[in-house]
Enzyme design. Sequence first.
Site, PDB file in Angstrom:
ATOM      1  N   ARG A   1      49.330  57.464  27.813  1.00  0.00           N
ATOM      2  CA  ARG A   1      49.832  56.655  26.703  1.00  0.00           C
ATOM      3  C   ARG A   1      49.228  57.145  25.383  1.00  0.00           C
ATOM      4  O   ARG A   1      48.006  57.285  25.267  1.00  0.00           O
ATOM      5  CB  ARG A   1      49.460  55.188  26.931  1.00  0.00           C
TER       6      ARG A   1
ATOM      7  N   PHE B   1      23.570  20.850  47.875  1.00  0.00           N
ATOM      8  CA  PHE B   1      24.818  20.320  48.405  1.00  0.00           C
ATOM      9  C   PHE B   1      24.702  18.816  48.622  1.00  0.00           C
ATOM     10  O   PHE B   1      23.679  18.328  49.084  1.00  0.00           O
ATOM     11  CB  PHE B   1      25.177  20.990  49.745  1.00  0.00           C
TER      12      PHE B   1
ATOM     13  N   GLY C   1      50.252  44.804  25.940  1.00  0.00           N
ATOM     14  CA  GLY C   1      51.383  44.053  26.480  1.00  0.00           C
ATOM     15  C   GLY C   1      51.895  44.640  27.777  1.00  0.00           C
ATOM     16  O   GLY C   1      52.364  43.906  28.657  1.00  0.00           O
TER      17      GLY C   1
ATOM     18  N   GLU D   1      37.315  31.874  50.508  1.00  0.00           N
ATOM     19  CA  GLU D   1      36.122  32.124  51.319  1.00  0.00           C
ATOM     20  C   GLU D   1      34.845  31.755  50.570  1.00  0.00           C
ATOM     21  O   GLU D   1      33.838  32.452  50.622  1.00  0.00           O
ATOM     22  CB  GLU D   1      36.065  33.593  51.786  1.00  0.00           C
ATOM     23  N   GLY D   2      34.891  30.654  49.865  1.00  0.00           N
ATOM     24  CA  GLY D   2      33.742  30.156  49.128  1.00  0.00           C
ATOM     25  C   GLY D   2      33.890  30.404  47.645  1.00  0.00           C
ATOM     26  O   GLY D   2      33.909  31.545  47.204  1.00  0.00           O
ATOM     27  N   THR D   3      34.033  29.340  46.865  1.00  0.00           N
ATOM     28  CA  THR D   3      34.150  29.493  45.421  1.00  0.00           C
ATOM     29  C   THR D   3      32.838  30.029  44.848  1.00  0.00           C
ATOM     30  O   THR D   3      31.808  30.081  45.529  1.00  0.00           O
ATOM     31  CB  THR D   3      34.467  28.149  44.755  1.00  0.00           C
TER      32      THR D   3
END
Length: 248
Positions: free
Chosen positions: A132, A247, A204, A227-229
């Site tokens: 480009r 937790f 763009g 699989e776990g945030t």
Amino acid sequence: MAQGLATTARRDGEGWVLDGAKRWIGGADTADLIAVFARDTATDLIRAFLVERTAPGLRLETMRGKVSLRPMQNMQVTLENVRVPDDARLGRVNGWADVARLLRAMRSDVAWIATGLQAGALEAAIAYVQHREQFGRPLASFALVQEKLARMLGNLTASLGLVVQLSIRQDAGDYRDENSALAKMWTALHARETAALGRELLGGNGLLLEHDAARFFADAEAVYSYEGTHEITSLIVGRALTGHSAFL
């Protein structure tokens, strides 16, 4: 997952009766057997079952409108009085600790996916900026473009080093929740940034599928969540570092 699991398993004679629902089950429409986690109504323990896709009372519904990971069909699985024999139960899954062992391996796989995603995003960005041109020069010759590419490579290199070391440890038999959680947390977080930088370099055109950057950008969002945030994996690491569980 342990507290929020709503699917139940009730012992009935020589078998079990399953009720509940689960979303985001990948490939369930083509699998012969579907793995189902359910809470034992008698003991409150988590059990695992292999349920035939064609079992009476099991319904599958394709989840429509996904923006990422589109090659994989995800399903909502609904179970209403689904009867399974006792030999369909995975006998070594008898609680959350056993499920965590499975997640340990799956998080490692996702960490590799997040790393590979970054490699793809970098490759697509380099290919684009090489051909480009702006102001009579390829985009690759501009300082700010090279700075973003360097950041992408740094993220990829760090992620690759992390997952390679994780795999070496696991090959040696060292499986720890905090190691796989850290790898998933780090690689998914930086995959998000790497993919965003790649899309940004294309301007763009980065929103067009033909240049691949948009695909990596969208897929990074999915990898970041499953699989776990980020929050869950960080709390697993924090628990290992401090000896205190955050937790609830």
